[in-house]
Write a protein that holds these residues in place. Structure first.
Motif, mmCIF file in Angstrom:
data_model
loop_
_atom_site.group_PDB
_atom_site.id
_atom_site.type_symbol
_atom_site.label_atom_id
_atom_site.label_comp_id
_atom_site.label_asym_id
_atom_site.label_seq_id
_atom_site.Cartn_x
_atom_site.Cartn_y
_atom_site.Cartn_z
ATOM 1 N N GLU A 7 0.692 -1.185 -0.023
ATOM 2 C CA GLU A 7 0.039 0.078 0.054
ATOM 3 C C GLU A 7 0.841 1.172 0.149
ATOM 4 O OE1 GLU A 7 -3.101 0.369 2.811
ATOM 5 O OE2 GLU A 7 -3.701 -2.022 2.844
ATOM 6 N N ARG A 8 1.906 1.179 0.930
ATOM 7 C CA ARG A 8 2.833 2.383 0.814
ATOM 8 C C ARG A 8 3.568 2.487 -0.617
ATOM 9 N NH1 ARG A 8 7.383 1.236 4.633
ATOM 10 N NH2 ARG A 8 8.387 0.704 2.901
ATOM 11 N N ASP A 9 4.008 1.388 -1.102
ATOM 12 C CA ASP A 9 4.610 1.619 -2.414
ATOM 13 C C ASP A 9 3.614 2.263 -3.499
ATOM 14 O OD1 ASP A 9 6.979 0.479 -1.547
ATOM 15 O OD2 ASP A 9 6.447 -1.367 -2.163
ATOM 16 N N ASP A 10 2.451 1.860 -3.486
ATOM 17 C CA ASP A 10 1.312 2.330 -4.322
ATOM 18 C C ASP A 10 0.886 3.751 -4.205
ATOM 19 O OD1 ASP A 10 0.922 0.040 -5.380
ATOM 20 O OD2 ASP A 10 -0.952 -0.717 -4.266
ATOM 21 N N ILE A 11 0.881 4.424 -2.932
ATOM 22 C CA ILE A 11 0.980 5.646 -2.375
ATOM 23 C C ILE A 11 1.998 6.458 -2.985
ATOM 24 C CG2 ILE A 11 0.913 7.350 -0.525
ATOM 25 C CD1 ILE A 11 -0.892 5.302 0.906
ATOM 26 N N LEU A 12 3.510 6.003 -2.631
ATOM 27 C CA LEU A 12 4.539 6.523 -3.325
ATOM 28 C C LEU A 12 4.372 6.780 -4.833
ATOM 29 C CD1 LEU A 12 7.147 5.075 -1.067
ATOM 30 C CD2 LEU A 12 6.440 7.379 -0.951
ATOM 31 N N ARG A 13 3.963 5.735 -5.401
ATOM 32 C CA ARG A 13 4.060 5.869 -7.090
ATOM 33 C C ARG A 13 2.955 6.971 -7.276
ATOM 34 N NH1 ARG A 13 3.864 -0.186 -6.642
ATOM 35 N NH2 ARG A 13 5.822 -0.688 -7.046
ATOM 36 N N SER A 14 1.966 6.904 -6.793
ATOM 37 C CA SER A 14 0.854 7.931 -7.103
ATOM 38 C C SER A 14 1.376 9.405 -7.041
ATOM 39 C CB SER A 14 -0.503 7.671 -6.453
ATOM 40 O OG SER A 14 -0.382 7.975 -4.897
ATOM 41 N N ILE A 15 2.064 9.625 -5.649
ATOM 42 C CA ILE A 15 2.734 11.029 -5.451
ATOM 43 C C ILE A 15 3.685 11.210 -6.634
ATOM 44 C CG2 ILE A 15 4.105 12.000 -3.783
ATOM 45 C CD1 ILE A 15 2.688 10.512 -1.556
ATOM 46 N N LEU A 22 3.065 17.714 -12.339
ATOM 47 C CA LEU A 22 3.292 19.080 -12.140
ATOM 48 C C LEU A 22 4.350 19.577 -12.751
ATOM 49 C CD1 LEU A 22 2.460 18.912 -8.127
ATOM 50 C CD2 LEU A 22 1.069 20.053 -9.940
ATOM 51 N N ARG A 23 5.591 19.023 -12.628
ATOM 52 C CA ARG A 23 6.950 19.218 -13.426
ATOM 53 C C ARG A 23 6.630 19.848 -14.790
ATOM 54 N NH1 ARG A 23 10.595 14.851 -10.754
ATOM 55 N NH2 ARG A 23 11.166 15.751 -8.996
ATOM 56 N N ASN A 27 7.105 23.452 -16.372
ATOM 57 C CA ASN A 27 7.762 23.699 -17.674
ATOM 58 C C ASN A 27 6.928 24.335 -18.782
ATOM 59 O OD1 ASN A 27 10.257 22.649 -16.599
ATOM 60 N ND2 ASN A 27 9.705 20.397 -17.199
ATOM 61 N N GLU A 28 6.071 23.923 -19.282
ATOM 62 C CA GLU A 28 4.912 24.568 -19.975
ATOM 63 C C GLU A 28 4.575 26.038 -20.077
ATOM 64 O OE1 GLU A 28 1.400 22.490 -20.427
ATOM 65 O OE2 GLU A 28 2.278 20.640 -20.842
ATOM 66 N N ILE A 29 4.475 26.167 -18.557
ATOM 67 C CA ILE A 29 4.427 27.744 -18.149
ATOM 68 C C ILE A 29 5.671 28.324 -18.330
ATOM 69 C CG2 ILE A 29 3.973 29.087 -16.154
ATOM 70 C CD1 ILE A 29 1.914 26.984 -15.033
ATOM 71 N N ARG A 30 6.898 27.983 -18.148
ATOM 72 C CA ARG A 30 8.049 28.657 -18.222
ATOM 73 C C ARG A 30 8.281 28.829 -19.579
ATOM 74 N NH1 ARG A 30 12.006 25.102 -14.068
ATOM 75 N NH2 ARG A 30 11.403 26.132 -12.246
#
Length: 131
Positions: A7-15, A22-23, A27-30
């Motif tokens: 479960e922790r690995d799944d949460i880390l993957r989604s984060i 977001l990155r 980059n698109e905004i920049r």
């Protein structure tokens, strides 16, 4: 059933996926900002009359008087809007800031003995002073 580790690995993957998205957005905004810089630079060279009014603290007619006198330079028109050259506005503000305003002296009205008050005073002085 998944264990706590899975479960922790799944949460880390989604984060991680969320951060990657977001990155990409950042980059698109920049790139949009860097492409828009020339348009902003052109806009910075000229200021609308309304902004010049706010900066100088005067009315529209005074701005046009300054344009006629040569204290301000006219910028390129944008549509129907009159523009002021930013450099001339900065130069005018520097000139105004440099000159210390001389204190204004209040003028006293001249004292005059006119009317009845003057003749009464002269009559009283004649009585008091020996001739």
């Amino acid at each position: 059933m998944k264990g706590q580790g899975e479960e922790r690995d799944d949460i880390l993957r989604s984060i991680y996926e969320e951060l990657r998205g977001l990155r990409e957005s950042v980059n698109e905004i920049r790139t949009k900002i860097s492409n828009a810089a020339p348009a902003q630079a052109a806009r910075a060279r000229a200021i609308p009359v309304e902004e010049a009014q706010i900066l100088l603290g005067c009315g529209r007619s005074r701005i046009f008087e300054l344009l006629r006198s040569g204290a301000l330079r006219r910028g390129p028109k944008v549509g129907r809007a009159a523009m002021i050259c930013a450099k001339s506005l900065e130069a005018l503000l520097e000139r105004v800031d440099r000159k210390p305003e001389a204190p204004r002296l209040k003028r006293r009205p001249a004292r005059r003995d006119t009317g009845r008050g003057g003749s009464e005073r002269a009559a009283i002085l004649k009585l008091i002073r020996p001739a």
